[in-house]
Design an enzyme around this catalytic site. Structure first.
Site, PDB file in Angstrom:
ATOM      1  N   SER A  30       0.829  -1.211   0.000  1.00  0.00           N
ATOM      2  CA  SER A  30       0.000   0.000   0.000  1.00  0.00           C
ATOM      3  C   SER A  30       0.858   1.253   0.000  1.00  0.00           C
ATOM      4  O   SER A  30       1.949   1.279   0.602  1.00  0.00           O
ATOM      5  CB  SER A  30      -0.861  -0.005   1.264  1.00  0.00           C
ATOM      6  OG  SER A  30      -1.476   1.237   1.443  1.00  0.00           O
ATOM      7  N   TYR A  73      -1.562  -0.538  10.467  1.00  0.00           N
ATOM      8  CA  TYR A  73      -1.828  -1.222   9.195  1.00  0.00           C
ATOM      9  C   TYR A  73      -0.659  -1.025   8.225  1.00  0.00           C
ATOM     10  O   TYR A  73      -0.142  -1.977   7.641  1.00  0.00           O
ATOM     11  CB  TYR A  73      -3.124  -0.688   8.573  1.00  0.00           C
ATOM     12  CG  TYR A  73      -3.274  -1.044   7.124  1.00  0.00           C
ATOM     13  CD1 TYR A  73      -3.531  -2.359   6.728  1.00  0.00           C
ATOM     14  CD2 TYR A  73      -3.117  -0.081   6.127  1.00  0.00           C
ATOM     15  CE1 TYR A  73      -3.638  -2.695   5.387  1.00  0.00           C
ATOM     16  CE2 TYR A  73      -3.223  -0.409   4.786  1.00  0.00           C
ATOM     17  CZ  TYR A  73      -3.480  -1.709   4.418  1.00  0.00           C
ATOM     18  OH  TYR A  73      -3.562  -2.032   3.089  1.00  0.00           O
ATOM     19  N   LYS A 108       2.189  -3.711   6.505  1.00  0.00           N
ATOM     20  CA  LYS A 108       2.472  -3.853   5.071  1.00  0.00           C
ATOM     21  C   LYS A 108       3.968  -3.680   4.806  1.00  0.00           C
ATOM     22  O   LYS A 108       4.560  -4.399   4.004  1.00  0.00           O
ATOM     23  CB  LYS A 108       1.651  -2.843   4.264  1.00  0.00           C
ATOM     24  CG  LYS A 108       0.185  -3.225   4.144  1.00  0.00           C
ATOM     25  CD  LYS A 108       0.022  -4.509   3.318  1.00  0.00           C
ATOM     26  CE  LYS A 108      -1.369  -5.069   3.340  1.00  0.00           C
ATOM     27  NZ  LYS A 108      -1.493  -6.366   2.645  1.00  0.00           N
TER      28      LYS A 108
HETATM   29  N1  UFG Z   1     -12.472  11.531   3.231  1.00  0.00           N
HETATM   30  C1  UFG Z   1     -13.521  12.392   3.493  1.00  0.00           C
HETATM   31  N2  UFG Z   1     -14.676  11.869   4.017  1.00  0.00           N
HETATM   32  C2  UFG Z   1     -14.829  10.531   4.259  1.00  0.00           C
HETATM   33  C3  UFG Z   1     -13.762   9.663   3.978  1.00  0.00           C
HETATM   34  C4  UFG Z   1     -12.596  10.201   3.458  1.00  0.00           C
HETATM   35  O1  UFG Z   1     -13.438  13.607   3.287  1.00  0.00           O
HETATM   36  O2  UFG Z   1     -15.905  10.123   4.724  1.00  0.00           O
HETATM   37  C5  UFG Z   1     -11.254  12.079   2.606  1.00  0.00           C
HETATM   38  C6  UFG Z   1      -9.988  11.836   3.389  1.00  0.00           C
HETATM   39  O3  UFG Z   1      -9.773  12.848   4.326  1.00  0.00           O
HETATM   40  C7  UFG Z   1      -8.953  11.792   2.256  1.00  0.00           C
HETATM   41  C8  UFG Z   1      -9.703  11.207   1.066  1.00  0.00           C
HETATM   42  O4  UFG Z   1     -11.078  11.424   1.361  1.00  0.00           O
HETATM   43  O5  UFG Z   1      -8.561  13.096   1.927  1.00  0.00           O
HETATM   44  C9  UFG Z   1      -9.487   9.738   0.860  1.00  0.00           C
HETATM   45  O6  UFG Z   1      -9.769   9.031   2.067  1.00  0.00           O
HETATM   46  P1  UFG Z   1      -9.940   7.441   2.097  1.00  0.00           P
HETATM   47  O7  UFG Z   1     -10.299   7.062   3.495  1.00  0.00           O
HETATM   48  O8  UFG Z   1     -10.840   7.002   1.000  1.00  0.00           O
HETATM   49  O9  UFG Z   1      -8.486   6.913   1.702  1.00  0.00           O
HETATM   50  P2  UFG Z   1      -7.073   7.173   2.401  1.00  0.00           P
HETATM   51  O10 UFG Z   1      -6.218   7.863   1.383  1.00  0.00           O
HETATM   52  O11 UFG Z   1      -7.209   7.811   3.727  1.00  0.00           O
HETATM   53  O12 UFG Z   1      -6.564   5.700   2.650  1.00  0.00           O
HETATM   54  C10 UFG Z   1      -6.581   4.752   1.580  1.00  0.00           C
HETATM   55  C11 UFG Z   1      -6.859   3.372   2.168  1.00  0.00           C
HETATM   56  C12 UFG Z   1      -5.701   2.906   2.960  1.00  0.00           C
HETATM   57  C13 UFG Z   1      -4.468   2.990   2.142  1.00  0.00           C
HETATM   58  C14 UFG Z   1      -4.262   4.372   1.582  1.00  0.00           C
HETATM   59  C15 UFG Z   1      -3.103   4.366   0.631  1.00  0.00           C
HETATM   60  O13 UFG Z   1      -7.993   3.401   2.995  1.00  0.00           O
HETATM   61  O14 UFG Z   1      -5.892   1.557   3.311  1.00  0.00           O
HETATM   62  O15 UFG Z   1      -5.402   4.795   0.873  1.00  0.00           O
HETATM   63  O16 UFG Z   1      -2.706   5.651   0.329  1.00  0.00           O
HETATM   64  F1  UFG Z   1      -3.427   2.658   2.904  1.00  0.00           F
END
Ligand code: UFG
Length: 338
Positions: free
Chosen positions: A124, A148, A152
């Protein structure tokens, strides 16, 4: 090739099984359904027109895994089976280390016992933690900010140590996913988050479908063009195809160890994603700005040049494709199917 897929009923796993079969590989799946549904197997069979051989087991069950590996004698393993929630990993770190690190160690040991020579590992972009700059290349410093991500990274180290061990014949492709989204264009498979989704894309589609009142936009003061978080959203079918390409690269034998970013090379903000989904759905999807989510970073998007060059692969699907496929899937998610 005979390919043993761990976690083959999960989100990325199920799409990869479909692409492997389409590419003519022989596939066998091991799966414990801890975060996936049994009926996905029937969906894979419907898409591929083939019966899927699947053994229900936990990869930490060494005897069961060894029995399957002895019986099947795979040429390669694609290893998806893992726990994958960042927030849950902070609450139950020991379980994450047990499954993600312990399970991978058991798998590598079993592979050695049966002489299996290739592994493709599901890593990841979270291993980079807060990247110093974007786009992020594989040479960037690693430093995951949550359990997590650390499991990885340790999985990566474990695999590289097995490749480097004296007399080892193992070769490995370590694939660092950015943000996997989208769904199969057939509308038969996609992401199936349990409970309230942590990730943005399923939260958007559930809100568009009226299951949630509004999207919570976490943070609007990041150093990004519109202040919201920027990520590299990659269609799960593009990601699945990269696994087939990685397997081919390992079988050619030029490299014994590949560590590759899998992303599109383009970042989109939270608001851009909501806007594109709204256009696809045909009505505005409500959202509210909130404070930053703990542990989040401002921006993270890939430099995928190495994967493009080494695998002869690149992500082809657009953000519109991602939204259209995810929305088709959201509307078809079988409430009707138990
Ligand atoms: N976000 C929101 N509202 C939500 C959920 C997310 O505004 O309800 C925002 C977050 O702040 C972020 C973006 O949307 O800016 C993406 O968030 P995600 O939770 O979809 O994804 P992340 O980038 O935080 O994490 C994901 C996976 C992880 C992985 C990572 C790799 O969930 O498992 O990408 O970069 F490790």
């Amino acid at each position: 090739m005979k390919v043993l897929v761990t976690g083959g009923a999960g989100f990325v796993g199920s799409h990869t099984v479909v692409e492997l079969i389409a590419a003519g590989h022989d596939v066998r799946v091991v799966e414990n359904f801890c975060n996936s549904e049994r009926w996905i197997v029937e969906r894979i069979e419907r898409i591929t027109g083939q019966t899927l051989v699947l053994d229900e087991l936990d990869i930490r069950d060494r005897a069961a895994l060894l029995a399957v590996a002895r019986d099947y004698a795979p040429d390669a393993v694609i290893h998806f089976a893992a726990l994958k929630s960042v927030s849950e990993s902070t609450e139950m770190p020991a379980s994450y280390y047990d499954v993600n690190v312990g399970g991978t160690a058991t798998l590598l040991d079993v592979m050695q016992q049966v002489g299996c020579k290739h592994i493709v590992f599901s890593s990841s972009a979270t291993v980079y933690g807060q990247p110093e700059s974007c786009p992020v290349a594989e040479t960037a410093a690693v430093g995951p900010g949550n359990p997590y991500g650390r499991t990885k990274l340790i999985g990566e180290w474990l695999i590289r140590d097995c490749v480097a061990a004296p007399g080892s014949t193992l070769s490995a492709a370590i694939l660092r996913y950015f943000n996997p989204v989208g769904a199969h264009p057939s509308g038969l498979m996609g992401e199936l988050p349990r409970g309230v989704p942590n990730n943005l894309a399923p939260y958007i589609t559930q809100t568009a479908a009226g299951q949630r009142d509004y999207i919570r936009v976490f943070g609007d003061d990041y150093a990004t063009p519109d202040g919201t978080g920027v990520r590299d959203y990659i269609h799960v079918v593009d990601l699945a195809k990269a696994h087939v390409a990685a397997l081919n690269a390992l079988s050619v034998g030029t490299d014994r160890e590949l560590t590759l970013n899998l992303g599109t090379g383009r970042g989109y903000s939270v608001l851009e994603l909501i806007e594109t989904f709204s256009a696809v759905v045909g009505h505005p999807i409500p959202y509210q700005r909130q404070g930053r989510r703990a542990g989040d970073i401002g921006e993270c998007w890939a430099d995928p040049a190495l994967a493009n060059r080494v695998l002869g692969w690149r992500a082809e699907k657009s953000l519109q494709d991602i939204c259209a496929d995810a929305w088709r899937w959201q509307q078809a998610i079988p409430g009707a199917v138990d």
